[in-house]
Design a protein around this motif. Structure first.
Motif, PDB file in Angstrom:
ATOM      1  N   GLN A  91      28.084 -25.269  69.027  1.00 22.85           N
ATOM      2  CA  GLN A  91      29.154 -26.093  69.584  1.00 22.85           C
ATOM      3  C   GLN A  91      30.417 -25.815  68.788  1.00 22.85           C
ATOM      4  O   GLN A  91      30.422 -25.918  67.567  1.00 22.85           O
ATOM      5  CB  GLN A  91      28.819 -27.574  69.489  1.00 22.85           C
ATOM      6  N   ILE A  92      31.484 -25.474  69.492  1.00 21.02           N
ATOM      7  CA  ILE A  92      32.768 -25.211  68.859  1.00 21.02           C
ATOM      8  C   ILE A  92      33.781 -26.160  69.470  1.00 21.02           C
ATOM      9  O   ILE A  92      34.039 -26.121  70.688  1.00 21.02           O
ATOM     10  CB  ILE A  92      33.193 -23.747  69.058  1.00 21.02           C
ATOM     11  N   THR A  93      34.335 -27.029  68.653  1.00 24.01           N
ATOM     12  CA  THR A  93      35.323 -27.997  69.111  1.00 24.01           C
ATOM     13  C   THR A  93      36.693 -27.335  69.167  1.00 24.01           C
ATOM     14  O   THR A  93      37.117 -26.702  68.204  1.00 24.01           O
ATOM     15  CB  THR A  93      35.349 -29.216  68.172  1.00 24.01           C
ATOM     16  N   VAL A  94      37.354 -27.485  70.304  1.00 21.20           N
ATOM     17  CA  VAL A  94      38.689 -26.925  70.508  1.00 21.20           C
ATOM     18  C   VAL A  94      39.594 -28.015  71.064  1.00 21.20           C
ATOM     19  O   VAL A  94      39.118 -29.040  71.554  1.00 21.20           O
ATOM     20  CB  VAL A  94      38.637 -25.706  71.471  1.00 21.20           C
ATOM     21  N   GLY A  95      40.895 -27.779  70.991  1.00 15.66           N
ATOM     22  CA  GLY A  95      41.843 -28.747  71.522  1.00 15.66           C
ATOM     23  C   GLY A  95      41.745 -28.891  73.026  1.00 15.66           C
ATOM     24  O   GLY A  95      41.908 -29.977  73.559  1.00 15.66           O
ATOM     25  N   ALA A  96      41.483 -27.787  73.718  1.00 11.92           N
ATOM     26  CA  ALA A  96      41.355 -27.789  75.177  1.00 11.92           C
ATOM     27  C   ALA A  96      40.464 -26.625  75.591  1.00 11.92           C
ATOM     28  O   ALA A  96      40.573 -25.529  75.035  1.00 11.92           O
ATOM     29  CB  ALA A  96      42.722 -27.665  75.839  1.00 11.92           C
ATOM     30  N   VAL A  97      39.595 -26.859  76.562  1.00  8.59           N
ATOM     31  CA  VAL A  97      38.701 -25.798  77.036  1.00  8.59           C
ATOM     32  C   VAL A  97      39.356 -24.935  78.115  1.00  8.59           C
ATOM     33  O   VAL A  97      38.926 -23.804  78.354  1.00  8.59           O
ATOM     34  CB  VAL A  97      37.349 -26.357  77.542  1.00  8.59           C
ATOM     35  N   GLU A  98      40.388 -25.435  78.775  1.00  7.26           N
ATOM     36  CA  GLU A  98      40.963 -24.743  79.918  1.00  7.26           C
ATOM     37  C   GLU A  98      41.475 -23.334  79.601  1.00  7.26           C
ATOM     38  O   GLU A  98      41.236 -22.410  80.395  1.00  7.26           O
ATOM     39  CB  GLU A  98      42.061 -25.597  80.570  1.00  7.26           C
ATOM     40  N   PRO A  99      42.190 -23.110  78.481  1.00  7.82           N
ATOM     41  CA  PRO A  99      42.644 -21.736  78.216  1.00  7.82           C
ATOM     42  C   PRO A  99      41.479 -20.744  78.079  1.00  7.82           C
ATOM     43  O   PRO A  99      41.590 -19.600  78.522  1.00  7.82           O
ATOM     44  CB  PRO A  99      43.419 -21.851  76.901  1.00  7.82           C
TER      45      PRO A  99
END
Length: 154
Positions: free
Chosen positions: A91-99
């Motif tokens: 699991q990698i947490t990112v600010g937004a998955v859309e990009p």
């Protein structure tokens, strides 16, 4: 420049913060893996050792190492078959998955699980994430996740 805790050479900057847990993934082709991890998923190369087929990657505090099978120093504990890493997902947490989703779609990269909004119980609250699953070129299962916040249970 500071040395890495694993003796991997200089870090990219004196203020680089080493994550306390960094998985090292054995890969079949480092160049193909770098296309996936960097070009499609937005990781940057913190440093690399081409002579060892090695790259240290980072994105938003998440870090991982890639090492090409058959190069450098490896600790192989048993026979390897693709897909590598069966039974685990990162699991990698990112600010937004859309990009990341957009880049994968443009590249025609298949998803393992379509994007979903999911709420998980955490004690007396629920934490929400927008997440999806994708496999890298070696079959490692990656779950990119962006926070939807926290709410009271029920």
């Amino acid at each position: 420049m500071a040395d890495s805790p694993a003796g991997g050479g200089p870090s990219p900057a004196p203020d680089f913060v080493w994550a306390p847990l960094v998985p090292e993934l054995l890969v079949a082709n480092l160049a193909a893996s770098l296309v996936f991890w960097c070009d499609l998923c937005g990781f940057e190369i913190a440093y690399r050792r081409d002579e060892d087929g090695f790259a240290y990657l980072a994105r938003e505090g998440a870090q991982l190492m890639l090492e090409e099978r058959g190069e450098g120093r490896q600790w192989i504990t048993g026979p390897l078959e693709q897909p590598f890493g069966r039974g685990i997902n990162f699991q990698i947490t990112v600010g937004a998955v859309e990009p990341i989703l957009d880049a994968l779609a443009v590249a025609g990269w298949p998803l393992h699980m379509a994007p979903e909004d999911k709420w998980y119980r955490a004690g007396e609250d629920e934490v929400g994430v927008r997440q999806f699953l994708v496999q890298d070129p070696d079959g490692y299962l990656i779950r990119f996740s962006a926070s939807l916040g926290r709410r009271p249970l029920g």
